[in-house]
Design a protein around this motif. Sequence first.
Motif: not given
Length: 88
Positions: A12-19, A21-26
């Motif tokens: 959900i953090a990744y979806y909403w580009d929350e703090p 989210s960069d780590a999740v994206e990686a």
Amino acid sequence: MDHVVFDAEPLIAYYWDEPGSDAVEAIIDRVEGGQLKGSVNTVTCTEVRYVCGRDDPQTAQAYVTRIRNWCDIVTAEDVWESAADYLN
């Protein structure tokens, strides 16, 4: 690390580009690229679809479909007892 199990909060953090989210994206990039195995529970998919779909159900559905395409799907029935043991 060669396997990751996704929980709803980071997805959900990744979806909403929350703090964070960069780590999740990686991690997502590594799963999508085949360098890392990913798993997700059907209950997690439900939660992500519900929370992310509050504003735009179609976009949220596409996101959950994407998650399900690059992860192994684990049903709650498959893991409920071992998950309960783990939490104790």
